[in-house]
Write a protein that holds these residues in place. Structure first.
Motif, PDB file in Angstrom:
ATOM      1  N   PRO A 204       0.806  -1.236   0.000  1.00 10.36           N
ATOM      2  CA  PRO A 204       0.000   0.000   0.000  1.00 10.36           C
ATOM      3  C   PRO A 204       0.830   1.273   0.000  1.00 10.36           C
ATOM      4  O   PRO A 204       0.515   2.219  -0.724  1.00 10.36           O
ATOM      5  CB  PRO A 204      -0.844  -0.134   1.280  1.00 10.36           C
ATOM      6  CG  PRO A 204      -0.114  -1.135   2.130  1.00 10.36           C
ATOM      7  CD  PRO A 204       0.533  -2.079   1.175  1.00 10.36           C
ATOM      8  N   ILE A 205       1.889   1.322   0.805  1.00  6.43           N
ATOM      9  CA  ILE A 205       2.737   2.517   0.839  1.00  6.43           C
ATOM     10  C   ILE A 205       3.530   2.625  -0.449  1.00  6.43           C
ATOM     11  O   ILE A 205       3.675   3.715  -1.026  1.00  6.43           O
ATOM     12  CB  ILE A 205       3.666   2.485   2.062  1.00  6.43           C
ATOM     13  CG1 ILE A 205       2.839   2.531   3.353  1.00  6.43           C
ATOM     14  CG2 ILE A 205       4.650   3.648   2.022  1.00  6.43           C
ATOM     15  CD1 ILE A 205       3.667   2.439   4.613  1.00  6.43           C
ATOM     16  N   TRP A 206       4.040   1.484  -0.909  1.00  3.14           N
ATOM     17  CA  TRP A 206       4.822   1.492  -2.153  1.00  3.14           C
ATOM     18  C   TRP A 206       3.972   1.975  -3.317  1.00  3.14           C
ATOM     19  O   TRP A 206       4.451   2.712  -4.178  1.00  3.14           O
ATOM     20  CB  TRP A 206       5.364   0.094  -2.436  1.00  3.14           C
ATOM     21  CG  TRP A 206       6.156   0.032  -3.707  1.00  3.14           C
ATOM     22  CD1 TRP A 206       7.477   0.331  -3.872  1.00  3.14           C
ATOM     23  CD2 TRP A 206       5.654  -0.321  -5.003  1.00  3.14           C
ATOM     24  NE1 TRP A 206       7.839   0.176  -5.196  1.00  3.14           N
ATOM     25  CE2 TRP A 206       6.737  -0.232  -5.913  1.00  3.14           C
ATOM     26  CE3 TRP A 206       4.408  -0.722  -5.479  1.00  3.14           C
ATOM     27  CZ2 TRP A 206       6.603  -0.513  -7.265  1.00  3.14           C
ATOM     28  CZ3 TRP A 206       4.272  -0.998  -6.838  1.00  3.14           C
ATOM     29  CH2 TRP A 206       5.360  -0.896  -7.707  1.00  3.14           C
ATOM     30  N   ARG A 207       2.709   1.560  -3.364  1.00  7.32           N
ATOM     31  CA  ARG A 207       1.829   2.002  -4.455  1.00  7.32           C
ATOM     32  C   ARG A 207       1.722   3.530  -4.509  1.00  7.32           C
ATOM     33  O   ARG A 207       1.790   4.136  -5.582  1.00  7.32           O
ATOM     34  CB  ARG A 207       0.429   1.411  -4.271  1.00  7.32           C
ATOM     35  CG  ARG A 207       0.308  -0.061  -4.596  1.00  7.32           C
ATOM     36  CD  ARG A 207      -1.140  -0.490  -4.580  1.00  7.32           C
ATOM     37  NE  ARG A 207      -1.288  -1.906  -4.910  1.00  7.32           N
ATOM     38  CZ  ARG A 207      -2.438  -2.461  -5.284  1.00  7.32           C
ATOM     39  NH1 ARG A 207      -3.530  -1.719  -5.362  1.00  7.32           N
ATOM     40  NH2 ARG A 207      -2.500  -3.747  -5.568  1.00  7.32           N
ATOM     41  N   VAL A 208       1.547   4.122  -3.345  1.00  2.68           N
ATOM     42  CA  VAL A 208       1.427   5.584  -3.279  1.00  2.68           C
ATOM     43  C   VAL A 208       2.720   6.250  -3.721  1.00  2.68           C
ATOM     44  O   VAL A 208       2.715   7.187  -4.525  1.00  2.68           O
ATOM     45  CB  VAL A 208       1.053   6.029  -1.851  1.00  2.68           C
ATOM     46  CG1 VAL A 208       1.096   7.546  -1.732  1.00  2.68           C
ATOM     47  CG2 VAL A 208      -0.334   5.506  -1.473  1.00  2.68           C
ATOM     48  N   LEU A 209       3.846   5.766  -3.200  1.00  2.00           N
ATOM     49  CA  LEU A 209       5.130   6.360  -3.554  1.00  2.00           C
ATOM     50  C   LEU A 209       5.472   6.118  -5.020  1.00  2.00           C
ATOM     51  O   LEU A 209       6.083   6.974  -5.679  1.00  2.00           O
ATOM     52  CB  LEU A 209       6.228   5.796  -2.649  1.00  2.00           C
ATOM     53  CG  LEU A 209       6.147   6.200  -1.180  1.00  2.00           C
ATOM     54  CD1 LEU A 209       7.254   5.523  -0.378  1.00  2.00           C
ATOM     55  CD2 LEU A 209       6.228   7.711  -1.026  1.00  2.00           C
ATOM     56  N   ARG A 210       5.105   4.960  -5.540  1.00  2.00           N
ATOM     57  CA  ARG A 210       5.362   4.649  -6.948  1.00  2.00           C
ATOM     58  C   ARG A 210       4.630   5.632  -7.843  1.00  2.00           C
ATOM     59  O   ARG A 210       5.204   6.183  -8.787  1.00  2.00           O
ATOM     60  CB  ARG A 210       4.915   3.220  -7.248  1.00  2.00           C
ATOM     61  CG  ARG A 210       4.949   2.814  -8.717  1.00  2.00           C
ATOM     62  CD  ARG A 210       6.342   2.774  -9.262  1.00  2.00           C
ATOM     63  NE  ARG A 210       6.369   2.052 -10.540  1.00  2.00           N
ATOM     64  CZ  ARG A 210       7.367   2.095 -11.407  1.00  2.00           C
ATOM     65  NH1 ARG A 210       8.439   2.823 -11.142  1.00  2.00           N
ATOM     66  NH2 ARG A 210       7.324   1.408 -12.530  1.00  2.00           N
ATOM     67  N   LEU A 211       3.343   5.859  -7.577  1.00  2.00           N
ATOM     68  CA  LEU A 211       2.582   6.815  -8.385  1.00  2.00           C
ATOM     69  C   LEU A 211       3.113   8.225  -8.181  1.00  2.00           C
ATOM     70  O   LEU A 211       3.244   8.984  -9.145  1.00  2.00           O
ATOM     71  CB  LEU A 211       1.097   6.753  -8.031  1.00  2.00           C
ATOM     72  CG  LEU A 211       0.187   7.722  -8.800  1.00  2.00           C
ATOM     73  CD1 LEU A 211       0.322   7.525 -10.302  1.00  2.00           C
ATOM     74  CD2 LEU A 211      -1.268   7.562  -8.358  1.00  2.00           C
ATOM     75  N   ALA A 212       3.431   8.576  -6.927  1.00  2.00           N
ATOM     76  CA  ALA A 212       3.985   9.907  -6.661  1.00  2.00           C
ATOM     77  C   ALA A 212       5.283  10.111  -7.427  1.00  2.00           C
ATOM     78  O   ALA A 212       5.519  11.182  -8.003  1.00  2.00           O
ATOM     79  CB  ALA A 212       4.222  10.085  -5.159  1.00  2.00           C
ATOM     80  N   SER A 213       6.143   9.092  -7.450  1.00  2.00           N
ATOM     81  CA  SER A 213       7.418   9.220  -8.159  1.00  2.00           C
ATOM     82  C   SER A 213       7.200   9.396  -9.650  1.00  2.00           C
ATOM     83  O   SER A 213       7.878  10.197 -10.299  1.00  2.00           O
ATOM     84  CB  SER A 213       8.293   7.982  -7.904  1.00  2.00           C
ATOM     85  OG  SER A 213       7.796   6.835  -8.578  1.00  2.00           O
ATOM     86  N   LEU A 214       6.249   8.661 -10.196  1.00  2.00           N
ATOM     87  CA  LEU A 214       5.961   8.750 -11.631  1.00  2.00           C
ATOM     88  C   LEU A 214       5.456  10.141 -12.006  1.00  2.00           C
ATOM     89  O   LEU A 214       5.901  10.745 -12.985  1.00  2.00           O
ATOM     90  CB  LEU A 214       4.925   7.684 -12.000  1.00  2.00           C
ATOM     91  CG  LEU A 214       4.537   7.575 -13.467  1.00  2.00           C
ATOM     92  CD1 LEU A 214       5.734   7.165 -14.304  1.00  2.00           C
ATOM     93  CD2 LEU A 214       3.390   6.571 -13.638  1.00  2.00           C
ATOM     94  N   VAL A 215       4.542  10.655 -11.196  1.00  2.00           N
ATOM     95  CA  VAL A 215       3.971  11.976 -11.477  1.00  2.00           C
ATOM     96  C   VAL A 215       5.003  13.075 -11.217  1.00  2.00           C
ATOM     97  O   VAL A 215       5.152  14.007 -12.026  1.00  2.00           O
ATOM     98  CB  VAL A 215       2.714  12.197 -10.617  1.00  2.00           C
ATOM     99  CG1 VAL A 215       2.233  13.634 -10.732  1.00  2.00           C
ATOM    100  CG2 VAL A 215       1.610  11.236 -11.040  1.00  2.00           C
ATOM    101  N   MET A 216       5.731  12.975 -10.112  1.00  2.00           N
ATOM    102  CA  MET A 216       6.711  14.001  -9.769  1.00  2.00           C
ATOM    103  C   MET A 216       7.826  14.084 -10.802  1.00  2.00           C
ATOM    104  O   MET A 216       8.245  15.179 -11.204  1.00  2.00           O
ATOM    105  CB  MET A 216       7.292  13.727  -8.383  1.00  2.00           C
ATOM    106  CG  MET A 216       6.316  13.968  -7.239  1.00  2.00           C
ATOM    107  SD  MET A 216       6.917  13.359  -5.639  1.00  2.00           S
ATOM    108  CE  MET A 216       8.315  14.474  -5.351  1.00  2.00           C
TER     109      MET A 216
END
Length: 204
Positions: free
Chosen positions: A64-76
């Motif tokens: 769950p945390i990785w999913r959020v950070l993964r999407l955040a990294s992609l967008v950022m």
């Protein structure tokens, strides 16, 4: 991941050496390092490194945390590339190693991160809550940057400099960035669904 890591290390070396041509102001090393980690570019590349590393060990990694950070990294990292290309690149006059590091963190890393996600996923990994939570880091960065800039007078990017541009133009810029972030997060969510195996289901 390797490209982002090399680019960050080059930028760090330039910061420690105090040879950057981005600014003519001279700050003590601790302040330069503080400024270094305050750049959205550096943070986005670091999040990319942190979220891709687990995939190197396990291509099907999830959490769950990785999913959020993964999407955040992609967008950022995508915003990093777009903002650099359209707003900062025309102002760039870098040379030597600093120019190489600049290309790696602003152009190569964003392009490879997006292409890697499109080609390899893993997916499905994005849900509506993931989209909402992925906005926390970049929006918090904007708020903290403006507060710190108001207190110290230092802003990492000219388009956020309230003292030079005024509050209203900066507010409009921040609003546009927030809309861009939300749009990219939503687009990734849609693409994640389209590119997923038809019978796959997205875990809550």
């Amino acid at each position: 991941m390797t490209v982002a890591l090399v680019g960050v290390l080059i930028q760090l070396a330039v910061t420690v050496a105090g040879t950057s041509t981005v600014t003519t102001e001279t700050f003590p090393l601790p302040v330069r390092l503080w400024h270094f980690v305050g750049y959205f570019t550096i943070q986005s590349n670091l999040v990319v490194i942190a979220t891709v590393l687990p995939l190197v060990r396990d291509p099907g990694h999830d959490g769950p945390i990785w999913r959020v950070l993964r999407l955040a990294s992609l967008v950022m990292i995508t915003v990093t590339g777009l903002v650099h290309w359209f707003l900062l690149r025309p102002l760039s006059t870098l040379t030597g190693g600093e120019a190489v590091g600049d290309v790696l963190v602003h152009v190569a890393a964003p392009a490879l991160t997006v292409l890697g996600w499109l080609a390899f996923g893993p997916r499905p990994r994005i849900t509506a809550p993931t989209v909402a939570r992925s906005m926390v880091w970049p929006v918090a960065w904007l708020v903290c940057t403006l507060v710190a800039g108001g207190l110290t007078g230092w802003y990492p990017y000219p388009f956020l400099d309230v003292s030079a541009r005024g509050a209203a133009p900066v507010a409009l810029t921040c609003g546009a960035i927030a809309v861009l972030l939300a749009g990219l997060s939503t687009a990734c969510w849609r693409l994640d669904r389209v590119l997923s195996v038809p019978r796959a289901t997205i875990a809550p």
